[in-house]
Design an enzyme around this catalytic site. Structure first.
Site, PDB file in Angstrom:
ATOM      1  CG  LEU A   1      -1.863  -1.254   1.397  1.00 33.73           C
ATOM      2  CD1 LEU A   1      -2.332  -1.394   2.600  1.00 33.73           C
ATOM      3  CD2 LEU A   1      -2.988  -1.028   0.309  1.00 33.73           C
TER       4      LEU A   1
ATOM      5  CD  GLU B   1       5.912  -4.660   2.231  1.00 38.88           C
ATOM      6  OE1 GLU B   1       6.316  -5.524   1.596  1.00 38.88           O
ATOM      7  OE2 GLU B   1       6.591  -3.529   2.348  1.00 38.88           O
TER       8      GLU B   1
END
Length: 740
Positions: free
Chosen positions: A51, A143
């Site tokens: 992200l 992640e």
DNA sequence: AAGCAATAG
DNA sequence: GGTTCTATTGCTT
């Protein structure tokens, strides 16, 4: 968090494939266990999701007004991450607040020490991914790896293109032909990114490759909010262009130093270095793994993360040097940790306290920790929301603290951490990975904050707008309503959470106070106690004889309440479990703070609020020292089974030499012949429930000397089961007020 | 089982 | 390599 450190897109130079020993020996213990597919078809398709500036994104969702300003997330005096507007102006991750404001005077800062919102959003992402594919492994909060091999198999029928970028193939028309599986993977990645964006409002990058290492490495090729697929023929290229060995995931600081000592600085160096040399330095498993990593080979499976294996809360600070501060800080940390544990619903089996000491020279910032089992009834209290769990835990924490720090000597702490580990498998799910929520699998039926949207199966034809991953841009409005709904749910689930001011992120956003403490308490209980009495809610309580009213006034409200609670003065069937409402003698004069004698002088010399009885002596200043109790915790068994004993007798610990305790206890001035400390009325003791007696005995026996004691310095078993009865708890607390 | 080192974001 | 606040794994005892 996010992998920044971008830019090394230069040196196209070398990717000579001249290594000699290409030793890819898949460790037999890997794979196959979780992923039976792996044995059948070694060619996996792995996705890595990352992200974009995650914390900043979360704050921008919480407060959309922040979307258009340079935004930084501040923890203490550090800007841990920031949005892209701030990055454009030179703000980077982990920059000091001062530097960041110099670079960007209009920088808006939001405090980010409380990770609650990030954690919850993070798990929503993982959950969303899991709803498409069960093999999801978290890496930090922002992640995720997803093994989509099986999904790919099902979709393999026809596929003629890639989604997003293809590494090192810019502009080239790439024929999926030989790489149809990766191409399908790229479509799945695009689909999942779209889902994350539309359902949660989050942007991020994805990498598609044949293993975790490569997927992670390639995912950052195009940022932000884009995805990249790595074809096998470009493995050498991406590895060769990594630059320093440090950039290889799995090679940390220490390892890279050791590699450097071997003369290895680039990935190429490592690729070409003889395996035997690595094995000599690192051992077989690590040596081989390092070599493989350098070659882009990684057979480690995607291990479904499931619910967390530990929950912890910590805080750092400039200085804590009195045990009272330690108690207060610990209490504060525990308050939030216990709430989290409660939401989780699992009953913790071990508790750990860790600290960091300040040391001028030794910046080898080491953390020390001590852990112990959580008595089962205490664990139950924690998850069942019993209000006094906290007090017991503080007591437990202080016992651990005393094993590390001599409260009688000067100390300087810069961090405290409390942690629950050894959590039983989540209920209702098959250990992990299953369909259900990551937060609450809980026993607590009410607490189901999981917005668990019914989010049906997404048809493979996600169609429409994702044939261009780039256009998955910020379209805040399009997802607005759904987002709002999400956030509302989220807010509800965390409402009443401690910590800071709720909505006004904006107001506090610009505030930059590098100071550390948020001293809640201090002004709370303003009633002036008269001598040894305390009046509250129209009732007057007599303070325990060892409690200094001044100290008492400054204590956190929780502890005050606990000390004055009905359980203290009258019998009060505690809600649950074993506490078989056995009446407890009224005013409870008993003092069995395990290692303290009521007459003992205060233990914390730094505590100013305890003027009387300051014995300046050191190890022997105590008339009756812990040492006397020490009935060697070493001898204590670590299991909890108890051989039955007559009610009036002390139960002996499990494996404990049966004759031992009376002996040892008897040797101590403190203990009556039957092993009960002399300040405890044996008659009273014998009337307590058996289990309570046992707990008390364990508590008495397990006390350990402070570090000060030169002899039994190290080791000692653990099992700091402490007395947990109502009669027990405030007595345990005494020692923090008037420590031995 | 406990404690720590290493790695990671 | 050090800031923060976590979390995991593996080594050693």
């Amino acid at each position: 968090m996010e992998n920044s450190d971008d830019n090394n897109d230069e040196d196209e130079t070398e990717w000579k494939t001249s290594w000699t020993d290409f030793t890819v020996a898949p460790s037999p213990d890997y794979g196959t266990v979780f992923n039976s597919l792996q044995t059948a078809s070694p060619q996996r398709v792995i996705l890595h999701f990352d992200l974009d500036c995650f914390y900043a994104q979360v704050e921008m969702i919480r407060n959309p007004a922040l979307r258009n300003v340079p935004l930084g997330i501040q923890q203490k005096y550090i800007v841990v991450t920031c949005n892209y507007i701030a990055r454009e102006q030179g703000v980077t991750k982990l920059m000091s607040v001062v530097d960041a404001q110099e670079k960007c005077p209009q920088l808006v800062l939001v405090k980010g020490e409380d990770l609650t919102h990030y954690r919850e959003m993070s798990y929503q992402v993982t959950e969303l991914l899991t709803s498409y594919c069960p093999l999801v492994e978290r890496l930090g909060f922002d992640e995720n790896y997803v093994d989509v091999t099986e999904m790919v198999e099902k979709r393999l029928t026809h596929c003629s293109s890639f989604e997003g970028h293809v590494y090192n193939r810019a502009g080239m028309e790439t024929n999926p032909g030989p790489h149809r599986r990766l191409a399908v993977g790229s479509h799945i990645a695009a689909e999942l990114r779209t889902a994350i964006c539309s359902r949660l409002g989050l942007d991020g990058c994805a990498g598609v490759a044949t293993n975790k290492l490569l997927a992670k490495l390639v995912s950052g090729s195009f940022k932000p909010n884009q995805q990249t697929t790595l074809l096998p023929q470009d493995v050498d290229h991406i590895m060769g262009n990594l630059g320093g060995l440090r950039r290889v995931p799995g090679v940390g600081h220490q390892t890279s130093k050791r590699l450097h000592a071997l003369g290895l600085v680039t990935v190429q160096d490592l690729q070409l270095f003889p395996l035997a040399g690595l094995v000599k330095e690192f051992g077989v498993p690590t040596g081989q793994r390092l070599k493989n990593l350098s070659l882009g080979v990684d057979d480690s499976p995607v291990v479904p993360t499931g619910s967390p294996q530990s929950l912890s809360d910590e805080d750092s600070f400039k200085k804590i040097s009195t045990t009272r501060e330690v108690v207060e800080k610990t209490q504060e940390l525990l308050t939030s940790l216990v709430k989290r544990m409660q939401k989780d619903g699992r009953q913790p089996r071990t508790f750990r306290l860790t600290l960091r000491r300040y040391s001028a020279e030794n910046k080898w910032f080491s953390r020390e920790s001590r852990q112990c089992p959580v008595p089962h009834h205490l664990g139950h209290k924690v998850v069942s929301g019993s209000t006094d769990a906290n007090v017991h835990l503080v007591t437990l924490a202080m016992k651990l603290f005393n094993k590390m720090v001599d409260g009688g000597a000067a100390f300087h702490l810069t961090l405290l951490n409390v942690c629950f580990t050894n959590l039983p498998p989540a209920r209702g799910t098959s250990g992990q990975g299953a369909i259900t929520s990551f937060f609450t699998l809980g026993s607590s039926p009410q607490s189901s904050p999981t917005p668990s949207r019914t989010h049906e199966e997404h048809p493979p034809s996600w169609s429409g707008h994702l044939n261009g991953s780039q256009e998955v841009e910020n379209n805040p409005q399009s997802v607005k309503t759904e987002q709002d709904f999400q956030m509302k749910t989220l807010a509800e689930s965390t409402a009443g959470s401690e910590a800071d001011q709720p909505a006004s992120a904006a107001t506090k956003s610009t505030v930059v106070s590098p100071d550390i403490s948020n001293h809640h308490g201090a002004t709370r209980s303003t009633q002036a106690p008269s001598e040894d009495y305390w009046t509250t809610a129209g009732r007057t309580f007599k303070l325990p004889p060892n409690v200094d009213p001044d100290v008492f006034r400054e204590l956190p409200e929780d502890i005050q309440k606990e000390l004055l609670s009905p359980a203290f003065t009258r019998t009060h069937p505690t809600s649950s479990a074993s506490a078989t409402s056995q009446p407890v003698p009224n005013p409870l004069p008993l003092y069995y703070g395990p290692d303290r004698d009521p007459a003992s002088p205060p233990r914390d010399p730094a505590s100013k609020s305890q003027p009387p009885l300051r014995s300046s002596g050191d190890s022997h200043r105590l008339p009756i020292r812990e040492g006397s109790y020490l009935c060697s915790s070493d001898a204590l068994p670590t299991t909890t089974e108890v051989s039955r004993t007559p009610p009036s007798r002390t139960s002996t610990g499990p494996g404990e030499p049966p004759a031992a305790d009376p002996q040892r206890a008897g040797g101590q001035a403190l203990c009556s012949p039957c092993g009960v400390p002399r300040h405890m009325d044996p008659a009273v003791f014998s009337e307590l429930p058996l289990e309570v007696q046992r707990e008390l005995m364990v508590g008495w026996r397990q006390q350990k000397p402070l570090l000060k004691a030169p002899s039994s310095e190290r080791k000692s078993s653990s099992k700091y089961k402490k007395a947990v009865v109502k009669t027990g708890r405030q007595n345990d607390l005494y020692k923090y007020f008037k420590p031995s």
